[in-house]
Write a protein that holds these residues in place. Sequence first.
Motif, PDB file in Angstrom:
ATOM      1  N   LEU A 332     171.219 -12.516  45.297  1.00 37.26           N
ATOM      2  CA  LEU A 332     170.276 -11.424  45.078  1.00 37.26           C
ATOM      3  C   LEU A 332     171.041 -10.109  45.036  1.00 37.26           C
ATOM      4  O   LEU A 332     171.894  -9.854  45.894  1.00 37.26           O
ATOM      5  N   LEU A 333     170.727  -9.278  44.045  1.00 40.01           N
ATOM      6  CA  LEU A 333     171.392  -7.994  43.887  1.00 40.01           C
ATOM      7  C   LEU A 333     170.425  -6.859  44.197  1.00 40.01           C
ATOM      8  O   LEU A 333     169.255  -6.895  43.814  1.00 40.01           O
ATOM      9  N   ILE A 334     170.952  -5.852  44.881  1.00 38.35           N
ATOM     10  CA  ILE A 334     170.182  -4.681  45.293  1.00 38.35           C
ATOM     11  C   ILE A 334     170.584  -3.507  44.412  1.00 38.35           C
ATOM     12  O   ILE A 334     171.771  -3.291  44.154  1.00 38.35           O
ATOM     13  N   ASP A 335     169.608  -2.743  43.963  1.00 40.09           N
ATOM     14  CA  ASP A 335     169.917  -1.566  43.155  1.00 40.09           C
ATOM     15  C   ASP A 335     170.587  -0.506  44.020  1.00 40.09           C
ATOM     16  O   ASP A 335     170.138  -0.226  45.138  1.00 40.09           O
ATOM     17  N   PRO A 336     171.675   0.103  43.517  1.00 38.51           N
ATOM     18  CA  PRO A 336     172.342   1.157  44.285  1.00 38.51           C
ATOM     19  C   PRO A 336     171.468   2.408  44.359  1.00 38.51           C
ATOM     20  O   PRO A 336     170.624   2.616  43.488  1.00 38.51           O
ATOM     21  N   PRO A 337     171.624   3.239  45.403  1.00 40.89           N
ATOM     22  CA  PRO A 337     172.677   3.111  46.422  1.00 40.89           C
ATOM     23  C   PRO A 337     172.368   2.079  47.497  1.00 40.89           C
ATOM     24  O   PRO A 337     173.238   1.734  48.285  1.00 40.89           O
ATOM     25  N   GLY A 338     171.138   1.601  47.566  1.00 39.85           N
ATOM     26  CA  GLY A 338     170.792   0.593  48.561  1.00 39.85           C
ATOM     27  C   GLY A 338     170.674   1.182  49.954  1.00 39.85           C
ATOM     28  O   GLY A 338     171.188   2.259  50.241  1.00 39.85           O
ATOM     29  N   ASP A 339     169.968   0.486  50.816  1.00 38.12           N
ATOM     30  CA  ASP A 339     169.845   0.908  52.209  1.00 38.12           C
ATOM     31  C   ASP A 339     169.577  -0.324  53.056  1.00 38.12           C
ATOM     32  O   ASP A 339     169.471  -1.448  52.549  1.00 38.12           O
ATOM     33  N   ALA A 340     169.473  -0.117  54.368  1.00 36.74           N
ATOM     34  CA  ALA A 340     169.309  -1.245  55.284  1.00 36.74           C
ATOM     35  C   ALA A 340     167.998  -1.986  55.042  1.00 36.74           C
ATOM     36  O   ALA A 340     167.932  -3.215  55.198  1.00 36.74           O
ATOM     37  N   LEU A 341     166.942  -1.257  54.661  1.00 34.68           N
ATOM     38  CA  LEU A 341     165.661  -1.920  54.405  1.00 34.68           C
ATOM     39  C   LEU A 341     165.760  -2.854  53.203  1.00 34.68           C
ATOM     40  O   LEU A 341     165.194  -3.957  53.213  1.00 34.68           O
TER      41      LEU A 341
END
Length: 390
Positions: A332-341
């Motif tokens: 699974l990829l997270i869109d930057p900048p991303g955060d802990a949530l």
Amino acid sequence: RHCFVVDGQDRIQPHRSKLALITHLPLQRSGGGVYAVSWQIARQLQRHFSVQVPAPLTTPIDRAARLLSRIRRRVLRLPGSFFAFSPRVLRQVAGLVSASMPADSQAAFFRSSTRWVGWRPDRPYFVHTDACFHTFFHNTFQPREFLRSDLQRIWQAEAGFLDRAEAVFFESAWGLEKARQAYALSGRNFMVARVAGGIEPPPADLRTPDGRFRLITMAKHFQQKGGDLVGVAFKLLKPAWPQLTWHILGGPPPVDISSLPDVHYEGFLRPDLPDELQKMRTLLSTADLLVHPTREDTNPLVLPEAASFGCPCVSMRAFAIPELVADGETGLLIDPPGDALAVADAIRSCLENPQRTALMRANARSRSLRYFSWDAVGDHMADVINQRLQ
């Protein structure tokens, strides 16, 4: 007499062409991703050529340029020079390359590019790199802190060095395209070589369900690779998911993380030591999810490495990572900048959907073994080098 040395063994084999491998790093598996890549590239070249390896060429320090740059930046609050690649340093490195180049080598093969740009070619040469200096600089530094003219000096020199090479092997299409655009080059001699994991994968997925859900992070620099985000996510998820555990390999986490229940700091594990290599293999074989929400990267080897053991990942939709991870299929990829949530949501999704996670696990291993192989990297580079040297 020059030879190829790896694992303490002196190996000389007659091959069609003699290549001088120029590197600033010792050929060892331990030390981080850049060491692992250099070691693997050397091994692959040795499969096809007679590889001559002068001693690692340590980049000298221009102390005068460093002092002046620090005075400008820290005292006068003015842009400084990039002293690590000052004109004096590049001239000295060029001299080291010329002095150490075996006279009978038919071509030179450079690991990385920027530090070598002052060398004046007297034979064909090839380059292997993850990214050009322009990409590295903008990943790491603030342009306003450095003199634009000094940066352009380095960029222009590197553009010429890359353009004159017989071939430049990039680890990713992302790195290749960044260099081509930054330096306004045609890229006629650019090609993608890919990468693979740093250690050999097991013959099968060895994970046996035991009621635990094991997270793993592997990074030399804990904060830089988003370890703090994983820490917050772990704290958020642990109350609802008591089976969650976390194994941290590499740089040490802060005490408030390492002291949490079911968090295990494993330290730096060196793959050139059998006991530590076996521990690393065991941790990867039993891990359910690699979490790598990196802030600064190019082409992280930990992703195909973990995948080859059947471990999917959570990482960022940035750098060359989308070439390594098929979002929704192998991780699974997270869109930057991303955060802990966002990190917590991705991990929670894997916990709540065990069937999908199991499918990602199978897909991750299959895709890694199919697309990310050091032998395939070596075969591709050898084909190109042989064609250019004919």
